[in-house]
Scaffold this active site. Sequence first.
Site, PDB file in Angstrom:
ATOM      1  N   TYR A 168      -6.075  -0.719  -6.995  1.00  0.00           N
ATOM      2  CA  TYR A 168      -7.449  -0.729  -7.504  1.00  0.00           C
ATOM      3  C   TYR A 168      -8.514  -0.968  -6.428  1.00  0.00           C
ATOM      4  O   TYR A 168      -9.653  -1.286  -6.743  1.00  0.00           O
ATOM      5  CB  TYR A 168      -7.566  -1.717  -8.674  1.00  0.00           C
ATOM      6  CG  TYR A 168      -6.629  -1.327  -9.792  1.00  0.00           C
ATOM      7  CD1 TYR A 168      -7.041  -0.451 -10.789  1.00  0.00           C
ATOM      8  CD2 TYR A 168      -5.308  -1.769  -9.814  1.00  0.00           C
ATOM      9  CE1 TYR A 168      -6.168  -0.039 -11.787  1.00  0.00           C
ATOM     10  CE2 TYR A 168      -4.430  -1.362 -10.803  1.00  0.00           C
ATOM     11  CZ  TYR A 168      -4.864  -0.500 -11.781  1.00  0.00           C
ATOM     12  OH  TYR A 168      -4.008  -0.084 -12.770  1.00  0.00           O
ATOM     13  N   ASP A 197       1.177   0.412  -3.747  1.00  0.00           N
ATOM     14  CA  ASP A 197       1.125   1.336  -4.888  1.00  0.00           C
ATOM     15  C   ASP A 197       1.132   2.787  -4.397  1.00  0.00           C
ATOM     16  O   ASP A 197       1.408   3.052  -3.222  1.00  0.00           O
ATOM     17  CB  ASP A 197      -0.117   1.005  -5.746  1.00  0.00           C
ATOM     18  CG  ASP A 197       0.102   1.241  -7.228  1.00  0.00           C
ATOM     19  OD1 ASP A 197       0.021   2.408  -7.660  1.00  0.00           O
ATOM     20  OD2 ASP A 197       0.358   0.265  -7.961  1.00  0.00           O
ATOM     21  N   ASP A 198       0.851   3.692  -5.284  1.00  0.00           N
ATOM     22  CA  ASP A 198       0.785   5.136  -5.032  1.00  0.00           C
ATOM     23  C   ASP A 198       0.031   5.445  -3.730  1.00  0.00           C
ATOM     24  O   ASP A 198      -1.061   4.910  -3.511  1.00  0.00           O
ATOM     25  CB  ASP A 198       0.064   5.761  -6.240  1.00  0.00           C
ATOM     26  CG  ASP A 198       0.031   7.270  -6.214  1.00  0.00           C
ATOM     27  OD1 ASP A 198       0.605   7.858  -5.288  1.00  0.00           O
ATOM     28  OD2 ASP A 198      -0.560   7.837  -7.150  1.00  0.00           O
ATOM     29  N   LYS A 302       7.523  -1.349  -9.188  1.00  0.00           N
ATOM     30  CA  LYS A 302       6.644  -0.938 -10.284  1.00  0.00           C
ATOM     31  C   LYS A 302       6.990   0.510 -10.585  1.00  0.00           C
ATOM     32  O   LYS A 302       6.696   1.399  -9.788  1.00  0.00           O
ATOM     33  CB  LYS A 302       5.177  -1.089  -9.870  1.00  0.00           C
ATOM     34  CG  LYS A 302       4.170  -0.563 -10.899  1.00  0.00           C
ATOM     35  CD  LYS A 302       2.736  -0.790 -10.419  1.00  0.00           C
ATOM     36  CE  LYS A 302       1.692  -0.142 -11.298  1.00  0.00           C
ATOM     37  NZ  LYS A 302       0.324  -0.307 -10.738  1.00  0.00           N
ATOM     38  N   ASP A 304       6.546   3.776 -12.617  1.00  0.00           N
ATOM     39  CA  ASP A 304       5.378   4.291 -13.330  1.00  0.00           C
ATOM     40  C   ASP A 304       5.647   5.679 -13.920  1.00  0.00           C
ATOM     41  O   ASP A 304       6.566   6.375 -13.488  1.00  0.00           O
ATOM     42  CB  ASP A 304       4.210   4.342 -12.333  1.00  0.00           C
ATOM     43  CG  ASP A 304       2.862   4.267 -13.028  1.00  0.00           C
ATOM     44  OD1 ASP A 304       2.816   4.300 -14.273  1.00  0.00           O
ATOM     45  OD2 ASP A 304       1.847   4.178 -12.308  1.00  0.00           O
ATOM     46  N   CYS A 345       5.682   0.693 -16.250  1.00  0.00           N
ATOM     47  CA  CYS A 345       4.281   1.101 -16.378  1.00  0.00           C
ATOM     48  C   CYS A 345       4.263   2.530 -16.908  1.00  0.00           C
ATOM     49  O   CYS A 345       5.131   3.326 -16.572  1.00  0.00           O
ATOM     50  CB  CYS A 345       3.600   1.005 -15.011  1.00  0.00           C
ATOM     51  SG  CYS A 345       1.816   1.263 -15.083  1.00  0.00           S
ATOM     52  N   ARG A 360       3.525  -3.251 -18.170  1.00  0.00           N
ATOM     53  CA  ARG A 360       2.100  -3.033 -18.411  1.00  0.00           C
ATOM     54  C   ARG A 360       1.926  -2.729 -19.886  1.00  0.00           C
ATOM     55  O   ARG A 360       2.616  -1.877 -20.437  1.00  0.00           O
ATOM     56  CB  ARG A 360       1.618  -1.849 -17.579  1.00  0.00           C
ATOM     57  CG  ARG A 360       0.919  -2.279 -16.323  1.00  0.00           C
ATOM     58  CD  ARG A 360      -0.475  -2.805 -16.571  1.00  0.00           C
ATOM     59  NE  ARG A 360      -1.312  -1.667 -16.862  1.00  0.00           N
ATOM     60  CZ  ARG A 360      -1.627  -0.763 -15.960  1.00  0.00           C
ATOM     61  NH1 ARG A 360      -1.238  -0.891 -14.700  1.00  0.00           N
ATOM     62  NH2 ARG A 360      -2.343   0.259 -16.292  1.00  0.00           N
ATOM     63  N   ASP A 364      -5.167   1.306 -17.554  1.00  0.00           N
ATOM     64  CA  ASP A 364      -5.652   0.763 -16.283  1.00  0.00           C
ATOM     65  C   ASP A 364      -7.012   0.086 -16.464  1.00  0.00           C
ATOM     66  O   ASP A 364      -7.866   0.590 -17.188  1.00  0.00           O
ATOM     67  CB  ASP A 364      -5.839   1.894 -15.264  1.00  0.00           C
ATOM     68  CG  ASP A 364      -4.519   2.478 -14.796  1.00  0.00           C
ATOM     69  OD1 ASP A 364      -3.499   2.277 -15.474  1.00  0.00           O
ATOM     70  OD2 ASP A 364      -4.522   3.141 -13.748  1.00  0.00           O
TER      71      ASP A 364
HETATM   72  C1  9PG Z   1      -1.068   5.247  -9.463  1.00  0.00           C
HETATM   73  C2  9PG Z   1      -1.550   4.592 -10.720  1.00  0.00           C
HETATM   74  C3  9PG Z   1      -1.452   3.070 -10.689  1.00  0.00           C
HETATM   75  C4  9PG Z   1      -1.813   2.497 -12.034  1.00  0.00           C
HETATM   76  C5  9PG Z   1      -0.933   3.118 -13.105  1.00  0.00           C
HETATM   77  C6  9PG Z   1      -1.107   4.617 -13.080  1.00  0.00           C
HETATM   78  O1  9PG Z   1      -3.608   9.358 -17.542  1.00  0.00           O
HETATM   79  N1  9PG Z   1      -3.575   9.454 -16.303  1.00  0.00           N
HETATM   80  O2  9PG Z   1      -3.801  10.526 -15.717  1.00  0.00           O
HETATM   81  C7  9PG Z   1      -3.280   8.296 -15.564  1.00  0.00           C
HETATM   82  C8  9PG Z   1      -3.249   8.371 -14.192  1.00  0.00           C
HETATM   83  C9  9PG Z   1      -2.952   7.235 -13.462  1.00  0.00           C
HETATM   84  C10 9PG Z   1      -2.704   6.051 -14.115  1.00  0.00           C
HETATM   85  C11 9PG Z   1      -2.741   5.976 -15.477  1.00  0.00           C
HETATM   86  C12 9PG Z   1      -3.027   7.108 -16.224  1.00  0.00           C
HETATM   87  O3  9PG Z   1      -2.434   4.930 -13.389  1.00  0.00           O
HETATM   88  O4  9PG Z   1      -1.218   2.625 -14.368  1.00  0.00           O
HETATM   89  O5  9PG Z   1      -1.650   1.093 -12.043  1.00  0.00           O
HETATM   90  O6  9PG Z   1      -0.148   2.672 -10.321  1.00  0.00           O
HETATM   91  O7  9PG Z   1      -0.783   5.128 -11.793  1.00  0.00           O
HETATM   92  O8  9PG Z   1      -1.195   6.639  -9.529  1.00  0.00           O
END
Ligand code: 9PG
Length: 491
Positions: A168, A197-198, A302, A304, A345, A360, A364
């Site tokens: 973030y 993270d990513d 984590k 995801d 997540c 989670r 977000d």
């Molecule tokens: C990394 C992020 C972070 C975050 C996660 C997740 O709907 N969407 O397109 C969408 C994209 C990203 C997202 C959630 C929803 O965030 O929750 O903490 O790790 O991926 O890309």
Amino acid sequence: MAEIDFGALHVKVTVGSDPVSQGDWWLVNGDRVELTHPVQSARFYRHGWHSWSLAHWADVAAPPVTIAVPYRRLQADDPALSERTGHAGNGVGAIAGPDGHALVLGALGFDAVVEGTPTTLGGTAAGPVDWFIAHGPAEETLSAYAAALGERLGNVRQDPGGVWCSWYSYYTGITEAEVRRCLEGAAGLGFDVFQIDDGWQVEIGDWQSNDDFPSGMATVAESIHAAGFRPGLWIAPFIAHERSAVFRDQLEWFVSRDGEPVPAGYNWDGPYYALDMTHPEARTHVAGIIRGAVSWGYTYLKLDFIFAAAIPGDRHGPGNREEVYRSGIELIREVAGDDVYLLACGSPIIPSVGVFNGMRVGPDVAPFWENDLNAAHVHDYSYPSTRYAISTSLNRLWLNDVIAVDPDVAYFRTRYNLMDPGQRAMLQDLCHVCGFLATSDPPHWLDPEERERLAAWLAAPGDVERLDRYRFKVDGREVDFRRATLDAPSD
Ligand code: 9PG
């Protein structure tokens, strides 16, 4: 037809086996169960499918909240739920009266939907499952359902301690150099886990370090460890972007429809696809990803976008969607071992219990309260927003005895932040209420006072007392979250 007498409430079981008392709850078996209830002015507890999907109390007599059709995103919820016109949620649902007491119907198995109407509460599952039925104070009764779920699925709940997460603040721009800078700044603040993270990987699906991490992920883990933290890493093990080598080279490993791979969602400027967890080679591939990350020294993962393992589509082998998901995460746990902290997540909620230590439980957060255009026209509450994260997370607090509930990160910085101090404080308090403390603020972005506040927040676990659904006492102060809720207004 049987009747359950809850004293204050008589419920008819019009479909399903005869109810059997389990002490403070009733068990009914079947692939379909229907209860009729006499609750007036009822609210329906709508339980969205995965972490980011809306959980709230809706007015059962009004149309359900749905995302405007042109803006529906695959990853917002279970597509099978989004298409429904009535009130429905995944796995569990409830009907509550104005007294705050609820009739709860929850599956003790997978692939189940619960629907509510002004006179009924019904459950449907892909095959026969046991159902939990109870009536009482809403939050307590949902917690009793969670306990029954834990009995069946296991309970490996664990607190991770204070977590620093790169997302973030850096988003996909995280680099090894910034990791090192934050590691230095984090000394003495009280974090336990330092999670990248990513942004570290070559591509979604190709889980090798990219040029921004020139020393490689094992060396970075060593540095994190040497700085006194538990190394954490973000991976999306069940998906691959269309640009990835694995997608190009191994098309047959992906969930398809009519012979074509089906997108699980769109992100990172294009579609991403789901690895088929019934395909033996895809399973071996996923096991290798996890084994690799653990061998680099990461003991907090984590994981995801993992709902992808359960999207609708054609697969190599048999199994209902959440069953297949479960077999995928069980494989991950087996490979990772019991000592690695697994945080889910973007994860289906019910079938994650017993495998993950934490999860989670909302969308977000963002450095803003809410996006006005979204609220006015789109109604996508899985979209990043501090308000939506607070609302949905509080409505999943009942899971906290069986899995650590992660409400996402709190902000202490004023830099790059559109929230007012009250909004920031509400999010900080939410983390104490959940007992899960994380932030993404780079220590060097904080002024001395912000830094001090962060250290104090990490040090004090927070003495929490629940007053009602949205009001708590945190360290003796009353915290009222009603400003954030996405519930139907009460009359
Ligand atoms: C990394 C992020 C972070 C975050 C996660 C997740 O709907 N969407 O397109 C969408 C994209 C990203 C997202 C959630 C929803 O965030 O929750 O903490 O790790 O991926 O890309």
